[in-house]
Design an enzyme around this catalytic site. Structure first.
Site, short mmCIF file in Angstrom:
data_model
loop_
_atom_site.label_atom_id
_atom_site.label_comp_id
_atom_site.label_asym_id
_atom_site.label_seq_id
_atom_site.Cartn_x
_atom_site.Cartn_y
_atom_site.Cartn_z
CE1 TYR A 93 -7.29 -0.04 -10.57
CE2 TYR A 93 -9.64 0.09 -10.18
CZ TYR A 93 -8.41 -0.49 -9.93
OH TYR A 93 -8.33 -1.51 -9.01
CE LYS A 111 8.44 -3.10 -11.57
NZ LYS A 111 9.27 -3.96 -10.72
CG ASP A 138 9.37 -4.86 -7.28
OD1 ASP A 138 9.56 -3.68 -6.94
OD2 ASP A 138 10.09 -5.44 -8.13
CG ASP A 141 -7.47 -2.73 -5.87
OD1 ASP A 141 -8.25 -2.70 -4.90
OD2 ASP A 141 -7.53 -3.62 -6.75
CG ASP A 165 -7.64 -6.30 -0.93
OD1 ASP A 165 -8.15 -5.19 -0.66
OD2 ASP A 165 -8.30 -7.24 -1.42
C1 IPM Z 1 -11.66 -1.51 -4.07
C2 IPM Z 1 -12.22 -2.48 -5.08
C3 IPM Z 1 -12.56 -1.79 -6.38
C4 IPM Z 1 -11.25 -1.29 -6.98
C5 IPM Z 1 -13.32 -2.63 -7.39
C6 IPM Z 1 -14.54 -3.26 -6.80
C7 IPM Z 1 -13.69 -1.84 -8.59
O1 IPM Z 1 -11.36 -3.55 -5.25
O2 IPM Z 1 -12.33 -0.51 -3.77
O3 IPM Z 1 -10.56 -1.73 -3.54
O4 IPM Z 1 -10.57 -2.02 -7.72
O5 IPM Z 1 -10.92 -0.15 -6.73
MN MN Z 2 -9.71 -3.58 -3.80
#
Ligand code: IPM
Ligand code: MN
Ligand code: NAD
Length: 325
Positions: free
Chosen positions: A120, A164, A195, A219, A223
């Protein structure tokens, strides 16, 4: 919600389900007796559509001037030249630590995600035939996120460094720096390739306690972790820096369910509870979390959890349960 001499909280409701879940979080904060001045700031796609600007310099100043920020979710405008506003806020406020706790009946772990560098970095060359993104890992960035993770791990069981380094040699610096910080602080620590970590999160999530990792891995794994505990809609986060803090659910603006009144507000409510903890109100934070757990246990569940409640029903159930705790 205001009180004399009270703290200032900037509220960015955002786009899609952002305003729906923020309304819910504000109702629960109110029910818990939170007292602060709310400064609403319009940032995101709706703002961009109206004005051609997703966030102004003045908005950024307002965010910096407030004690902290409660954030819903924003959509990314469909413009190839557009850079994420949320990433700009994280960078400008130097919110380097993204703390994402995951709890369910039998799971309890925290992903600590470096929030300002890695893939990022924003250092990109986008071409027609070839594009590059520079992955930046610094000793300073790795050290400060490792310290944050060790603060948590020292009070819990152990730290797992996710990397990694077999392929990305930039991760050797991350791994070695995190190891040194953990050793210096006497924190029990192991490490795992990302992984394998993705696999273990599904088949053996109990093995994890505090995970520390770089930006993009954090990130994606967060999720995945949300899926493992049951829904993206359940999960909260704190984006912490030295001088600023932003609290937000980990999900996005969920355009597929926006406007239907079925978004799970729990991630936003839990983010508000993390904010109360950070603001020095641990008892209110504890009551909010207890009320969430009890509301869920009583069946106040949105469709993502297999229930048939709407956002407003879950909010009402949480507020009612606040009276018990
Ligand atoms: C998160 C989101 C953000 C990220 C996006 C919206 C920029 O996915 O906060 O997890 O990638 O960090
Ligand atoms: Mn995210
Ligand atoms: P998303 O997180 O918005 O949604 C992914 C899936 O999870 C969808 O099926 C959605 O319906 C579901 N979901 C998410 N939150 C939920 C909730 N509270 N209750 C019930 N179901 C929920 O991810 P996406 O669809 O990939 O992204 C949509 C937009 O959000 C994009 O523009 C993306 O850039 C943005 N985004 C913003 C943030 C943020 O502002 N913090 C975070 C992630 C994505």
């Amino acid at each position: 919600m205001s009180g004399a001499g009270s703290k200032k909280v900037a509220v960015v409701a955002g786009d899609g389900i952002g305003p729906e879940v923020i309304e819910s979080a504000l109702a629960v904060l109110d029910g818990a007796g939170a007292k602060f001045e709310l400064i609403h700031v319009e940032i995101g796609l709706a703002r961009w559509k109206k004005t051609g600007l997703a966030m102004s310099e003045e908005d950024l100043e307002t965010l910096k001037e407030c004690d902290c920020i409660l954030f819903g979710a924003i959509s990314t405008p469909p413009d190839p030249n557009y850079k994420s506003v949320l990433l700009r806020i994280r960078k400008e406020l130097d919110l380097y630590a993204n703390i994402r706790p995951f709890q369910s009946q039998d799971l309890d772990f925290i992903i600590v995600r470096e929030n300002t560098e890695g893939l990022y970095s924003g250092l990109e060359e986008v071409g027609v035939e070839e594009s590059h993104t520079m992955r930046v890992i610094t000793r300073r960035g790795s050290e400060r996120i490792a310290k944050k993770a060790c603060e948590l791990a020292a009070r819990r069981k152990k730290l797992t460094i996710i990397h990694k380094s077999n392929v990305l040699k930039s991760d050797c610096l991350f791994l070695e720096t995190c190891r040194a910080v953990a050793a210096g602080r006497g924190v029990l620590c192991d490490d795992m390739l990302v992984d394998a970590a993705a696999y273990n999160l599904v088949v053996n999530p109990q093995r994890f306690d505090v995970l520390v990792t770089t930006n993009l891995f954090g990130d994606i794994l967060s999720d995945e972790a949300a899926g493992v505990i049951g829904s993206l809609g359940l999960c909260a986060s704190a984006n912490l820096g030295t001088d600023h803090a932003l609290f937000e659910p980990i999900h996005g603006s969920a355009p597929d369910i926006a406007g239907k009144g079925v978004a799970n507000p729990v991630g936003a409510i839990r983010s508000a509870a993390m904010m109360m903890q950070w603001l020095g109100e641990p008892e209110k934070a504890r009551r909010m979390e207890a009320a969430v757990q009890r509301a869920l246990a009583c069946g106040a569940k949105t469709p993502d959890l297999g229930g048939d409640c709407g956002t407003a029903d879950v909010t009402k159930a949480v507020v009612e349960n606040l009276r018990i705790f």
